[in-house]
Motif scaffolding. Structure first.
Motif, PDB file in Angstrom:
ATOM      1  N   LYS A 179       0.831  -1.213   0.000  1.00 39.52           N
ATOM      2  CA  LYS A 179       0.000   0.000   0.000  1.00 39.52           C
ATOM      3  C   LYS A 179       0.860   1.256   0.000  1.00 39.52           C
ATOM      4  CE  LYS A 179      -3.611   2.231   2.735  1.00 39.52           C
ATOM      5  NZ  LYS A 179      -4.451   2.088   3.939  1.00 39.52           N
ATOM      6  N   THR A 187       3.949  -0.956   4.217  1.00 40.40           N
ATOM      7  CA  THR A 187       2.557  -1.168   4.620  1.00 40.40           C
ATOM      8  C   THR A 187       1.868  -1.934   3.497  1.00 40.40           C
ATOM      9  OG1 THR A 187       2.587   0.986   5.718  1.00 40.40           O
ATOM     10  CG2 THR A 187       0.432  -0.030   5.360  1.00 40.40           C
ATOM     11  N   THR A 189      -1.567  -3.638   1.554  1.00 40.20           N
ATOM     12  CA  THR A 189      -2.997  -3.382   1.377  1.00 40.20           C
ATOM     13  C   THR A 189      -3.753  -4.428   2.187  1.00 40.20           C
ATOM     14  OG1 THR A 189      -3.154  -4.795  -0.565  1.00 40.20           O
ATOM     15  CG2 THR A 189      -2.701  -2.460  -0.958  1.00 40.20           C
ATOM     16  N   ASP A 190      -5.004  -4.173   2.431  1.00 35.83           N
ATOM     17  CA  ASP A 190      -5.836  -5.136   3.213  1.00 35.83           C
ATOM     18  C   ASP A 190      -6.116  -6.374   2.393  1.00 35.83           C
ATOM     19  OD1 ASP A 190      -5.910  -3.425   5.354  1.00 35.83           O
ATOM     20  OD2 ASP A 190      -7.704  -2.402   4.621  1.00 35.83           O
TER      21      ASP A 190
END
Length: 190
Positions: A179, A187, A189-190
């Motif tokens: 992300k 980080t 992504t979900d």
């Protein structure tokens, strides 16, 4: 793919300029167990697509392309970034820009290794702006075959490549989707 995400967090480094360094297991030193697991994952994702051949680009895509092709029971072909003196036969070629290396390469595949009327799975290690994957797709279409999908080990979802591939109408599967690399922090992504 949790195993891959764990390795990225444990051994990967975010560098200034939105670069992710994962050379300890993916694109300098290669972890064969992780590569095998990634090949199995790609095969599971694309098995129903009835793949005839896997296509990648040298050099970092070869290991993952090989494990994927092995799992699918298909040949692996890789596009060369520099023409060898042995490449005397007709070839498909196109230009692609490397985000990481900041250079344009003329990639080539001999026509005899990219026949007509096949379903081709494109595999690559990274997706940033999508130039390599879309360049490989151009070669497939020039050959008169179909891009059955594009599998990416690590995509930087915040860059243009994801959208460009989907806008071009291709199926895209990434094993790890980043992300952000802001402040050199990784980080997902979900």
């Amino acid at each position: 793919m949790d195993l891959l995400k764990q390795r990225i967090l444990a051994e990967g480094f975010a560098l200034p300029g939105n670069v992710l360094k994962v050379d300890s297991f993916l694109n300098h030193q290669i972890d064969p167990i992780l590569s095998s697991a990634m090949g199995k994952e790609f095969a599971a994702l694309f098995r129903e697509a009835k793949i005839d051949r896997v296509l990648t680009i040298e050099a970092s895509g070869i290991a993952i392309g090989l494990t994927t092709a092995l799992e699918l029971g298909t040949p692996l072909v890789f596009a060369r970034k520099k023409k060898s003196v042995l490449m005397t036969e007709e070839a498909y070629s196109t230009q692609v820009f490397s985000y990481t290396k900041k250079e344009t390469n003329n990639i080539s595949v001999l026509k005899k290794f990219l026949p007509k009327n096949e379903r081709i799975l494109i595999i690559d290690d990274f997706l940033a702006n999508g130039d390599s994957a879309l360049g490989l797709a151009r070669l497939v279409e020039e050959a008169g075959s179909e891009v059955a999908g594009i599998g990416i080990v690590i995509e930087k979802a915040f860059q243009a490549g994801h959208k460009r591939i989907l806008d071009a109408g291709y199926r895209l599967e990434a094993l790890a989707s980043i992300k952000s690399l802001d402040n050199c922090q990784i980080t997902f992504t979900d």
